[in-house]
Design an enzyme around this catalytic site. Structure first.
Site, PDB file in Angstrom:
ATOM      1  N   LYS A 121     -46.754  38.857 -82.111  1.00 10.88           N
ATOM      2  CA  LYS A 121     -48.042  38.745 -82.802  1.00 10.88           C
ATOM      3  C   LYS A 121     -48.067  37.437 -83.580  1.00 10.88           C
ATOM      4  CE  LYS A 121     -49.512  42.384 -84.961  1.00 10.88           C
ATOM      5  NZ  LYS A 121     -49.558  43.534 -85.876  1.00 10.88           N
ATOM      6  N   LYS A 123     -50.939  46.073 -77.207  1.00 11.52           N
ATOM      7  CA  LYS A 123     -51.682  46.647 -78.335  1.00 11.52           C
ATOM      8  C   LYS A 123     -53.090  46.048 -78.404  1.00 11.52           C
ATOM      9  CE  LYS A 123     -49.452  46.777 -82.245  1.00 11.52           C
ATOM     10  NZ  LYS A 123     -48.583  46.225 -83.317  1.00 11.52           N
TER      11      LYS A 123
HETATM   12  O1  LIG Z   1     -47.931  46.206 -86.141  1.00 13.33           O
HETATM   13  C1  LIG Z   1     -47.428  46.128 -87.265  1.00 13.33           C
HETATM   14  C2  LIG Z   1     -47.916  45.106 -88.198  1.00 13.33           C
HETATM   15  O2  LIG Z   1     -47.662  43.815 -87.708  1.00 13.33           O
HETATM   16  C3  LIG Z   1     -47.455  45.314 -89.560  1.00 13.33           C
HETATM   17  O3  LIG Z   1     -47.799  44.208 -90.366  1.00 13.33           O
HETATM   18  P1  LIG Z   1     -47.931  44.426 -91.934  1.00 13.33           P
HETATM   19  O4  LIG Z   1     -46.712  45.145 -92.396  1.00 13.33           O
HETATM   20  O5  LIG Z   1     -48.027  43.060 -92.504  1.00 13.33           O
HETATM   21  O6  LIG Z   1     -49.167  45.209 -92.109  1.00 13.33           O
END
Ligand SMILES: O=C[C@H](O)COP(=O)(O)O
Length: 252
Positions: A47, A109
């Site tokens: 991501k 996702k």
């Molecule tokens: O898919 C999980 C997320 O990338 C979590 O990111 P975060 O902990 O910054 O909300």
């Protein structure tokens, strides 16, 4: 649904949930992916945190990370996001899902964000489209953006598609964690509903180490992290020490 990699679900026994909670950790490059693999996280999620809650990496970059990770950590499931798209952008979403799946990830996702939709019909149409793609064999995991809760009718429609897994996450990372926003009682209901339809359930949304005791009690199948394993903001670099701490606490 197409053939899926096995993922042991959180176990339940008569005494209540047993704390088998796997961490999904979002990484933006190979260096971070290697750190996550070394820490033995449950899932590695690709991501770009600079580009929003479900910011997508370039497809060529995803393919490169997947190839390298399969060499060093062949057993770890890999997911990747397709980027943040408005709910009505079905053609772009379809195309991007196919491209990301072709990189060899285990799960793709896709965000379902009420704020990106003109109304409930657009969200329902997106869910139906994702269900169709999933039944074609594309390994989809819908991510319900749940800053303000989850509409029961929307969750019902998602559950009816019987995806391998369903995730909840937040878009705004500054307003507290998912647990602080929705509370344990509401989350327990959402977890039970998803499980009742045979899908695994993953929770994410600025989850912090201090959320872990409550998370372990809720016992989703997995929990997603980025903010908690970065030194400062989630858009900055991942910290190996925080990552090790997270895995240690989850496994304790
Ligand atoms: O898919 C999980 C997320 O990338 C979590 O990111 P975060 O902990 O910054 O909300």
């Amino acid at each position: 649904m197409g053939a899926r990699p096995a993922l042991p679900a959180a176990r339940l026994d008569e005494a209540g949930p047993v704390t088998t909670l796997r961490a999904l950790v979002s990484v933006r490059n190979l260096a971070e992916a290697r750190l996550a693999a070394q820490a033995r996280v449950g899932f590695i999620d690709l991501k770009e945190p600079n580009d929003g809650a479900l910011g997508g990496l370039a497809v060529a970059h995803i393919a490169q990370i997947v190839r390298a990770l399969r060499e060093v950590a062949p057993g770890v499931p890999i997911s990747a996001t397709i980027g943040d798209w408005p709910a009505h952008a079905l053609a772009e979403i379809r195309e991007r899902v196919r491209q990301v799946a072709a990189c060899g990830v285990d799960h793709v996702k896709v965000g379902i964000d009420p704020a990106s939709a003109s109304g409930p019909e657009a969200l329902m149409a997106l869910v139906e489209e994702l269900g169709r793609l999933d039944r074609e064999g594309l390994p989809l995991v819908p991510v319900l953006i749940a800053d303000n809760g989850v509409e029961p009718a929307l969750l019902q429609r998602v559950c009816a598609q019987r995806f391998f897994a369903v995730m909840l996450d937040t878009a705004d990372k500054r307003g507290g964690s998912l647990l602080q926003r929705l509370g344990a009682v509401e989350l327990a209901g959402l977890i039970a509903q998803v499980r009742a339809h045979g899908s695994l359930i993953g929770l994410a949304g600025a989850l912090q180490l201090c959320d872990l005791p409550a998370l372990r009690r809720l016992a989703p199948d997995f929990a997603g992290f980025r903010s908690a394993v970065c030194v400062g903001d989630r858009r900055e670099g991942m910290d190996a020490r925080l990552l090790a701490q997270l895995v240690e606490v989850l496994g304790a």
